[in-house]
Design an enzyme around this catalytic site. Structure first.
Site, PDB file in Angstrom:
ATOM      1  CG  ASP A 175      36.001  43.031  42.221  1.00  0.00           C
ATOM      2  OD1 ASP A 175      35.666  44.214  42.483  1.00  0.00           O
ATOM      3  OD2 ASP A 175      36.752  42.378  42.966  1.00  0.00           O
TER       4      ASP A 175
ATOM      5  CB  SER B  17      43.211  43.356  34.223  1.00  0.00           C
ATOM      6  OG  SER B  17      44.093  43.477  33.122  1.00  0.00           O
TER       7      SER B  17
ATOM      8  CB  SER C 236      47.177  40.958  35.913  1.00  0.00           C
ATOM      9  OG  SER C 236      47.018  39.558  36.081  1.00  0.00           O
ATOM     10  CE1 TYR C 237      41.396  43.508  41.876  1.00  0.00           C
ATOM     11  CE2 TYR C 237      39.930  42.044  40.685  1.00  0.00           C
ATOM     12  CZ  TYR C 237      40.198  42.856  41.775  1.00  0.00           C
ATOM     13  OH  TYR C 237      39.250  42.998  42.760  1.00  0.00           O
ATOM     14  N   PRO C 238      44.361  40.017  40.946  1.00  0.00           N
ATOM     15  CG  PRO C 238      44.860  40.022  43.238  1.00  0.00           C
ATOM     16  CD  PRO C 238      44.688  40.925  42.060  1.00  0.00           C
TER      17      PRO C 238
END
Length: 807
Positions: free
Chosen positions: A65, A97, A280-282
């Site tokens: 991100d 991810s 997975s990536y939150p």
């Protein structure tokens, strides 16, 4: 291979801008800034530079991100001197991810470059928030805390995102206060239907009537007719739509409204589940699964779970349904489970959140919930009424997301068109319109997302800030009720400059930051323009702050009217008042002076009516309880350090006065057992549980319990370790010294009789280090003692799973 712990660097002003008293807040809009280590104790830049020595390539596996991109460039800056050449041929960026084997391999096979534009957008946001927030916060805090004693907040802060967030809560509060209830009437009719004479409560088609005379007229019409006629019966097949894929905002909403977790707490748990490989990536804005994402593979992972395994097997055997089309934000895929877990693997809140994420995912690939809705239209004296019911034909996704299930209803009795039903009751019910409730955290998150306030990463931080700074309180149902301080601040901004609290201003800034991230706007141009806009608003605000001050005067008490008489002022000899509300302080009404006191949880009391030899102020004693830290301090010296080597907030144990009986030169014993700069000082008021307290850190060493008197020999030191000698005296019959002696003098480290009466957990450590040179010197200095252990340990590798895979 190694890792970092969040941001390596943080942005801050140069040290010359740190003095709130001397620096005009308006200077902060143009003041020089610098990048500092985010966590100095970790020495992360040095550690990364050492790790990079001898490396020719670097692969960056940071979160995918904007913040992650920014950390990429912080890492590159840290290793720039260790890796000779940093360019597109030696620097690679992994995009992933989740940390499953499949995703790791895919990321390694498709390495890219770090995105400098996204990193610059984060730099811009950091600088804007720092300059704007610090300028307004410093001015407000100094202005209002210097006038009012019961604000109950240590900081009157302003934030470009935090303040509009508070504005939403106060806007709802104002709607509740200004709501004027209106009386209305509802016509309630019950009829008897079916073989078993079942009573049915009918719904009036007009819903409600605000004129009582008209409502009475309708009631009389209905009462004039003894029967109700069934006009029509319609049955429709309907569907309750399943959820779309889960993103961050929806996760926070569900955690707050359904699981009773605050957004900040929920995201903290989600991040832990991610690093442990469970999800997975939150942090994602996407609600659409990628076309190549194997949804059935996730179901196969979960099919042996005792709670939802049967649902997964049913879907795999043919009930699988294509997920709804969502929004692809281009950042990360939606939040999905990556690894199966049972109830015993995760603790309470972690399991609740994981349970929700798995059930939500299963719900997205389940069929819609199908039900049959029956509506019966009934006519009474030409007034229309209805009776309806639902019957579930296929539970679909509600089989696993049970909280979404359609509640079972009574079966509709057998009826047909033209049936005449007996009216058993007809009456008017008087009611009033109700105001809206206070915003829930879930409502607030929705408003913040709608108006572009904050990001999926910062939304929980802003909500947490307005709670911890006493601007709102969390009521039952996780509703946010503004405090008087929060209400007055927002009303003050609205009175002076509504742009400071309305969401439109920050929303426009966020759009500019997004343009930087996409390479469509110049970093420096956006920064200069935004800073100048807020600088002008700041000048206007400070010029007109009396408008806000008028609101404060109505709601809060002046310093002179707050607190209770406590100790004497050294200047006027009159009593000063102790103001208990945050921030705690002493206020002298005669001199109109305010003095700082310790802000930790604890008690403050007069210390034997003794006075400071420098300023004649009465000495005070702070204690955090039997197990906590305690010390003597002079309120004047605590706020106005008398010596160049003293900082604000230093008690008498850190004062270098040569003759004061409570200064470090009289009560200091030795260097601290843990920190480099601290000195262990005798707490003279800790009788009978005597203790030595470090004047820099939180180390406490307990000595000679139940002794009647302990004195430090400030003129005589141990020949071996150079610590000051201590004399201990006991009363008859209570001595713990060998041979029933009632007094002894010596070194608590080197004298075996005295060392035996020192708390063992610290005494062992002290003895080991005594031989390493504990030179005390005039200031109870440290000598040449090192930290031991061969230097600082490397930070814990958060990407251990990656290492385990590749190595």
């Amino acid at each position: 291979m190694t890792s970092v712990c969040g941001h390596v660097m943080s942005l801050d002003f140069l040290s010359k801008y740190n003095n709130w008293e001397k620096v005009n807040p308006v200077e902060l809009f143009e003041g020089e800034t610098e990048k500092k280590e985010a966590t100095p104790k970790l020495r992360m830049p040095y550690f990364l530079a050492q790790e990079a020595k001898g490396c020719d390539y670097i692969v960056l596996w940071l979160d995918c991100d904007k913040e992650g991109e920014n950390i990429c460039f912080e890492v590159l800056d840290s290793v720039s001197k260790s890796i000779k050449k940093l360019d597109r041929n030696t620097v690679f960026r992994a995009k992933f991810s989740s940390i499953t084997a499949k995703d790791i391999v895919a990321a390694m096979n498709d390495l890219g470059e770090p995105d400098e534009n996204q990193s610059k957008s984060v730099d811009a946001r950091q600088e804007l928030d720092l300059r704007i927030g610090c300028a307004f916060t410093r001015f407000q805090t100094r202005y209002f805390q210097g006038k009012y004693g019961d604000l109950d907040s240590s900081l009157i802060s302003y934030g470009p995102c935090q303040t509009p967030t508070l504005g939403f809560c106060v806007e709802r509060h104002d709607q509740i206060l200004t709501h004027k209830p209106e009386t209305y009437w509802v016509l309630q009719v019950q009829v008897i239907a079916g073989t078993y004479n079942q009573k049915l409560a009918l719904e009036w088609e007009r819903a409600r009537c605000f004129d009582r005379d008209v409502a009475v007229m309708f009631l009389n019409l209905v009462k004039s007719d003894n029967t109700a006629k069934v006009v029509s019966i319609t049955k429709k097949e309907k569907q309750k739509e399943k959820p779309i894929a889960l993103n961050t905002v929806e996760l926070m909403r569900a955690a707050s409204s359904g699981l009773g977790m605050g957004p900040s707490h929920a995201m903290s748990i989600a991040e832990r589940l991610y690093t442990q490989g469970y999800i997975s990536y939150p942090r994602t804005e996407s609600t659409a699964y990628a076309d190549n994402f194997d949804l059935k593979d996730v179901l196969r992972q979960q099919q042996n779970n005792a709670d939802w395994g049967a649902d997964c097997k049913a879907l795999l055997q043919g009930a699988f349904a294509k997920p709804r089309k969502g929004h692809d934000a281009g950042d990360h895929p939606p939040i999905t489970p990556c690894r199966a877990a049972g109830r015993g693997e995760l603790d309470g809140d972690a399991w609740k959140l994981y349970d929700y994420i798995v059930r939500h995912f299963i719900g997205t690939v389940s069929p819609n919930c199908k039900y049959e809705q029956t509506t019966v239209k009934i006519d009474i004296a030409e007034e229309e009424f209805t009776y309806s019911g639902k019957k579930v034909t296929d539970p679909g996704f509600t089989e696993v997301m049970k909280w979404q299930a359609i509640p079972p209803e009574e079966n509709i009795p057998q009826m047909k068109e033209g049936d005449q039903l007996e009216i058993c009751e007809a009456k008017l019910s008087e009611r009033q319109t109700a105001p809206p409730g206070y915003l829930t955290e879930s409502d607030l998150i929705t408003l913040m997302e709608k108006h572009g306030i904050g990001t999926d990463a910062s939304i929980p931080v802003h909500i947490n800030n307005i709670c911890t700074r006493n601007y709102v309180s969390i009521e039952s149902g996780r509703r946010l009720k503004p405090t008087p301080l929060g209400i007055v601040l927002v009303h003050g901004y609205l009175k002076i400059d509504p742009d400071l609290v309305k969401p439109t201003m920050r929303s426009a800034v966020e759009k500019q930051l997004d343009l930087i991230a996409h390479g469509k706007a110049d970093f420096n141009s956006v920064l200069r323009h935004t800073i100048e806009v807020f600088r002008r608003k700041f000048v206007y605000f400070t010029t007109n702050v009396e408008g806000m001050d008028q609101l404060f005067e109505v709601h809060f008490s002046s310093l002179a009217d707050s607190g209770r008489p406590f100790s004497r002022c050294g200047k006027c000899r009159r009593y000063m008042k102790l103001v208990e509300a945050k921030p705690k302080r002493l206020f002298c009404p005669t001199c109109d002076e305010t003095y700082n006191v310790p802000q930790q949880n604890g008690n403050i009391k007069l210390h034997q009516e003794l006075k400071c030899p420098l300023d004649d102020f009465e000495l005070l004693y702070f204690t955090a309880g039997a197990k906590g830290k305690s010390f003597v301090f002079c309120p004047y010296c605590y706020s106005n350090p008398p010596f160049p080597d003293m900082a604000k907030g230093v008690p008498c144990s850190g004062c270098s006065h040569p003759t004061c009986n409570f200064a470090v030169n009289r009560l200091g014993v030795s260097g601290c057992v843990e920190c480099e700069a601290g000195v262990l000082v005798l707490d003279p008021a800790s009788i009978p549980k005597w203790k030595l307290v470090c004047n820099k850190c939180d180390v406490i060493v307990r000595i000679f319990e139940d002794a009647a008197k302990i004195t430090v020999n400030s003129t005589d030191a141990c020949n071996v370790c150079e610590s000051q000698l201590i004399k201990v005296e006991y009363k008859e019959g209570k001595t713990k010294l060998p041979g029933e002696r009632i007094s002894a003098e010596g070194c608590i480290y080197c004298n075996p009789d005295l060392n035996a009466l020192v708390e063992k957990s610290h005494a062992v450590l002290l003895k080991k280090r005594a031989g390493g040179g504990r030179g005390r010197g005039r200031g109870r200095g440290r000598g040449g003692r090192g930290r031991g252990g061969g230097g600082r340990k490397a930070p814990k590798d958060k990407m251990a799973q990656l290492a385990a895979y590749f190595v």
